[in-house]
Design a protein around this motif. Structure first.
Motif, PDB file in Angstrom:
ATOM      1  N   LEU A   1       0.828  -1.200   0.000  1.00 39.36           N
ATOM      2  CA  LEU A   1       0.000   0.000   0.000  1.00 39.36           C
ATOM      3  C   LEU A   1       0.864   1.253   0.000  1.00 39.36           C
ATOM      4  N   ARG A   2       0.421   2.256  -0.731  1.00 35.81           N
ATOM      5  CA  ARG A   2       1.079   3.554  -0.755  1.00 35.81           C
ATOM      6  C   ARG A   2       0.029   4.614  -1.058  1.00 35.81           C
ATOM      7  N   PRO A   3       0.181   5.805  -0.534  1.00 33.91           N
ATOM      8  CA  PRO A   3      -0.759   6.870  -0.878  1.00 33.91           C
ATOM      9  C   PRO A   3      -0.568   7.300  -2.318  1.00 33.91           C
ATOM     10  N   GLY A   4      -1.656   7.675  -2.972  1.00 31.81           N
ATOM     11  CA  GLY A   4      -1.563   8.095  -4.366  1.00 31.81           C
ATOM     12  C   GLY A   4      -2.822   8.797  -4.823  1.00 31.81           C
ATOM     13  N   ARG A   5      -2.830   9.177  -6.075  1.00 27.10           N
ATOM     14  CA  ARG A   5      -3.970   9.883  -6.658  1.00 27.10           C
ATOM     15  C   ARG A   5      -5.026   8.904  -7.131  1.00 27.10           C
ATOM     16  N   ALA A   6      -6.257   9.396  -7.187  1.00 30.04           N
ATOM     17  CA  ALA A   6      -7.373   8.557  -7.607  1.00 30.04           C
ATOM     18  C   ALA A   6      -7.144   7.959  -8.990  1.00 30.04           C
ATOM     19  N   GLU A   7      -6.604   8.750  -9.900  1.00 31.03           N
ATOM     20  CA  GLU A   7      -6.427   8.269 -11.265  1.00 31.03           C
ATOM     21  C   GLU A   7      -5.439   7.114 -11.330  1.00 31.03           C
ATOM     22  N   GLU A   8      -4.483   7.062 -10.405  1.00 33.54           N
ATOM     23  CA  GLU A   8      -3.537   5.949 -10.377  1.00 33.54           C
ATOM     24  C   GLU A   8      -4.237   4.636 -10.053  1.00 33.54           C
TER      25      GLU A   8
ATOM     26  N   ASP B   1      -3.771  -1.027   9.309  1.00 31.90           N
ATOM     27  CA  ASP B   1      -3.350  -2.409   9.512  1.00 31.90           C
ATOM     28  C   ASP B   1      -4.312  -3.383   8.849  1.00 31.90           C
ATOM     29  N   ILE B   2      -5.605  -3.099   8.961  1.00 33.03           N
ATOM     30  CA  ILE B   2      -6.587  -3.964   8.305  1.00 33.03           C
ATOM     31  C   ILE B   2      -6.369  -3.953   6.799  1.00 33.03           C
ATOM     32  N   ALA B   3      -6.105  -2.777   6.243  1.00 32.95           N
ATOM     33  CA  ALA B   3      -5.882  -2.669   4.804  1.00 32.95           C
ATOM     34  C   ALA B   3      -4.637  -3.443   4.370  1.00 32.95           C
ATOM     35  N   VAL B   4      -3.606  -3.454   5.203  1.00 29.86           N
ATOM     36  CA  VAL B   4      -2.406  -4.238   4.887  1.00 29.86           C
ATOM     37  C   VAL B   4      -2.753  -5.727   4.816  1.00 29.86           C
ATOM     38  N   PHE B   5      -3.531  -6.209   5.778  1.00 31.64           N
ATOM     39  CA  PHE B   5      -3.946  -7.612   5.750  1.00 31.64           C
ATOM     40  C   PHE B   5      -4.796  -7.886   4.508  1.00 31.64           C
ATOM     41  N   ALA B   6      -5.695  -6.953   4.188  1.00 31.25           N
ATOM     42  CA  ALA B   6      -6.540  -7.120   3.006  1.00 31.25           C
ATOM     43  C   ALA B   6      -5.699  -7.148   1.735  1.00 31.25           C
ATOM     44  N   GLN B   7      -4.700  -6.286   1.643  1.00 34.17           N
ATOM     45  CA  GLN B   7      -3.817  -6.280   0.473  1.00 34.17           C
ATOM     46  C   GLN B   7      -3.051  -7.595   0.372  1.00 34.17           C
ATOM     47  N   THR B   8      -2.686  -8.155   1.513  1.00 38.67           N
ATOM     48  CA  THR B   8      -2.009  -9.443   1.517  1.00 38.67           C
ATOM     49  C   THR B   8      -2.900 -10.529   0.929  1.00 38.67           C
ATOM     50  N   LEU B   9      -4.192 -10.476   1.250  1.00 36.33           N
ATOM     51  CA  LEU B   9      -5.132 -11.423   0.645  1.00 36.33           C
ATOM     52  C   LEU B   9      -5.211 -11.213  -0.853  1.00 36.33           C
TER      53      LEU B   9
ATOM     54  N   ALA C   1     -13.760  -5.080   3.592  1.00 35.46           N
ATOM     55  CA  ALA C   1     -13.891  -6.039   2.508  1.00 35.46           C
ATOM     56  C   ALA C   1     -12.816  -5.761   1.475  1.00 35.46           C
ATOM     57  N   VAL C   2     -12.361  -6.817   0.807  1.00 33.63           N
ATOM     58  CA  VAL C   2     -11.380  -6.697  -0.260  1.00 33.63           C
ATOM     59  C   VAL C   2     -11.798  -7.597  -1.412  1.00 33.63           C
ATOM     60  N   ASP C   3     -11.794  -7.047  -2.620  1.00 32.57           N
ATOM     61  CA  ASP C   3     -12.031  -7.840  -3.819  1.00 32.57           C
ATOM     62  C   ASP C   3     -10.672  -8.318  -4.306  1.00 32.57           C
ATOM     63  N   ARG C   4     -10.391  -9.586  -4.138  1.00 35.13           N
ATOM     64  CA  ARG C   4      -9.073 -10.109  -4.470  1.00 35.13           C
ATOM     65  C   ARG C   4      -8.772 -10.026  -5.955  1.00 35.13           C
ATOM     66  N   ARG C   5      -9.799 -10.085  -6.798  1.00 34.32           N
ATOM     67  CA  ARG C   5      -9.560 -10.039  -8.243  1.00 34.32           C
ATOM     68  C   ARG C   5      -9.262  -8.630  -8.721  1.00 34.32           C
ATOM     69  N   ASP C   6      -9.885  -7.646  -8.097  1.00 35.29           N
ATOM     70  CA  ASP C   6      -9.766  -6.261  -8.550  1.00 35.29           C
ATOM     71  C   ASP C   6      -8.838  -5.423  -7.679  1.00 35.29           C
ATOM     72  N   GLY C   7      -8.474  -5.961  -6.515  1.00 28.82           N
ATOM     73  CA  GLY C   7      -7.594  -5.225  -5.631  1.00 28.82           C
ATOM     74  C   GLY C   7      -8.258  -4.084  -4.895  1.00 28.82           C
ATOM     75  N   LEU C   8      -9.582  -4.049  -4.875  1.00 27.43           N
ATOM     76  CA  LEU C   8     -10.312  -2.982  -4.194  1.00 27.43           C
ATOM     77  C   LEU C   8     -10.454  -3.302  -2.711  1.00 27.43           C
ATOM     78  N   ILE C   9     -10.088  -2.334  -1.863  1.00 29.54           N
ATOM     79  CA  ILE C   9     -10.164  -2.484  -0.412  1.00 29.54           C
ATOM     80  C   ILE C   9     -10.989  -1.344   0.166  1.00 29.54           C
ATOM     81  N   VAL C  10     -11.951  -1.683   1.013  1.00 25.79           N
ATOM     82  CA  VAL C  10     -12.745  -0.680   1.711  1.00 25.79           C
ATOM     83  C   VAL C  10     -12.773  -1.045   3.192  1.00 25.79           C
ATOM     84  N   VAL C  11     -12.370  -0.101   4.044  1.00 22.52           N
ATOM     85  CA  VAL C  11     -12.390  -0.291   5.495  1.00 22.52           C
ATOM     86  C   VAL C  11     -13.173   0.860   6.114  1.00 22.52           C
TER      87      VAL C  11
END
Length: 410
Positions: free
Chosen positions: A16-23, A295-303, A363-373
């Motif tokens: 995870l890293r901060p970035g712009r929406a378009e990225e 921290d939750i987002a890091v775990f979600a990204q790991t999934l 929730a995290v969509d593993r196929r799309d990489g979308l994470i919402v906490v």
């Protein structure tokens, strides 16, 4: 564009890293509008659902939203604070039943990888007294037939007595006869982690998972820290559950007056859940974990990465895949809830995660990489507590608009 489930060049998994929406392939306008979706039901009015919240949204490893709203604490022991504590992006929350996946399920996944636990082994291999037909997989999927909830603390003063009490109860349903969400099942899973690993649940999951992912603010029994969100004033909700036997009948002949350990102060840094607090002394398989949105987002990204983060592989890809797909029931994986995005047009049918009684959800969509906490302190300052579901839906709908906005421009 999909997030790869394998490491990139050089053996590095996306982080995870901060970035712009378009990225992240999202539109900025709808993401900015999420502020209104969260604050619309925020306190201190009579119709408020919570005094504060933290929202994090990421996609393809890019954090496009990480915002704090309102207050982490407005009252102490029934009295309003002269200077309410503001919510911060790094505020630590009582994660309630999110503990079931962020701690207990994560630990079981690691034990499976390490060859110490099999999903289809009888739970009685580690916890004598559990019916032989009850497997680890049945406990993870809430299909073991156990009671959904009982106040173990009316009969047990410590974890050993609580586990003995649970294993001594008759099954409420037949094994495999439907999904019946059970706190008791995850209390047993926490005990399985302890016995299979030879270490306490907090120690094992910290060293095997959380430390490797640098989830520095995740753990049990954090104590009263300056950046911890407050929850309820004592345990009035559970007292009422026992008094009314709603939503579950109470087994045995003991009631609220037979327990003299009721807390009557505002809870900060101590688990809200009564079973976790009283019988399990703050550490249980079903509740007790504290953590932050990051921290939750890091775990979600790991999934989403298939078990790795940065230069570390923490879980096997095959294990992540098995635990995050439907098992016996649609919507229920091994520990994880599945299809968390399917009811929102534009988000597809993916999304694995969980929610917690204190007002937490991810929730995290593993196929799309979308994470919402979305983390809230909905139990504060007092009951009755409103549902966070309308806000959770509004947030997901806003995220869908952010995705659609980019698609339309393209």
């Amino acid at each position: 564009m999909l997030v790869p489930a394998t490491a990139q060049a050089g053996g590095r998994f996306p982080v995870l890293r901060p970035g712009r929406a378009e990225e992240a392939g999202m539109a900025e306008g709808p993401l900015a509008a999420l502020d209104e979706a969260v604050t619309a039901r925020m306190g201190p009015g009579q119709d408020a659902a919570y005094p504060g919240a933290v929202l994090l949204v990421a996609r393809h490893g890019v954090v496009v939203k990480h915002t704090a709203y309102g207050h982490a604490q407005t009252h102490r022991d029934g009295e309003r604070l002269d200077r309410p504590r503001p919510m911060r992006p790094d505020t630590v929350f009582d994660l309630a039943s999110c503990s079931k996946v962020l701690a207990t399920t994560a630990a079981i996944m690691a034990l499976v990888d390490d060859g110490l636990v099999s999903q289809d082994a009888p739970a009685a291999r580690w916890v004598p007294g559990v019916p032989r037909a009850v497997t680890v997989r049945r406990l993870l999927t809430h299909t073991a037939g156990l009671w959904e909830w009982q106040p173990t603390y009316l009969w047990a003063e410590d974890p050993a007595e609580a586990v003995s009490y649970i294993t001594g109860l008759p099954l409420r349903y037949g094994v495999g006869e439907g999904r019946h969400y059970s706190d008791l099942g995850f209390m047993l899973l926490g005990e399985i982690v302890r016995r299979a690993s030879g270490r306490s649940l907090p120690a094992y999951v910290h060293d095997r998972v959380h430390r490797r992912l640098r989830m520095r603010d995740t753990g049990y029994r954090p104590g009263r820290r300056g950046n911890t969100a407050a929850t309820s004033l004592g345990n009035a909700y559970e007292r009422r559950m026992i008094d009314t036997e709603d939503p579950y009948p109470i087994l045995g002949d003991r009631g609220v007056e037979d327990f003299d350990g009721w807390r009557k102060h505002t809870l900060v840094g101590e688990v809200n859940d009564g079973n976790a607090a009283y019988s399990f002394h703050g550490v249980a398989g079903h509740a007790g974990l504290f953590g932050t949105a990051r921290d939750i987002a890091v775990f979600a990204q790991t999934l989403a990465n298939g078990g790795g983060y940065g230069h570390r592989r923490v879980l096997a890809d095959a294990t992540v895949e098995e635990f995050t797909r439907d098992a016996y029931e649609l919507g229920q994986g091994l520990g994880f809830w599945t299809h968390r995005f399917e009811d929102v047009p534009g988000l597809g049918d993916g999304g694995v995660g969980h929610s917690g009684f204190t007002g937490t959800e991810f929730a995290v969509d593993r196929r799309d990489g979308l994470i919402v906490v979305l983390l809230t302190n909905r139990l504060h300052p007092r009951l009755p507590a409103a549902s966070v579901e309308p806000t959770w839906r509004a947030v997901r709908e806003g995220v869908a608009e952010a995705l659609a906005g980019t698609a339309q421009r393209g």
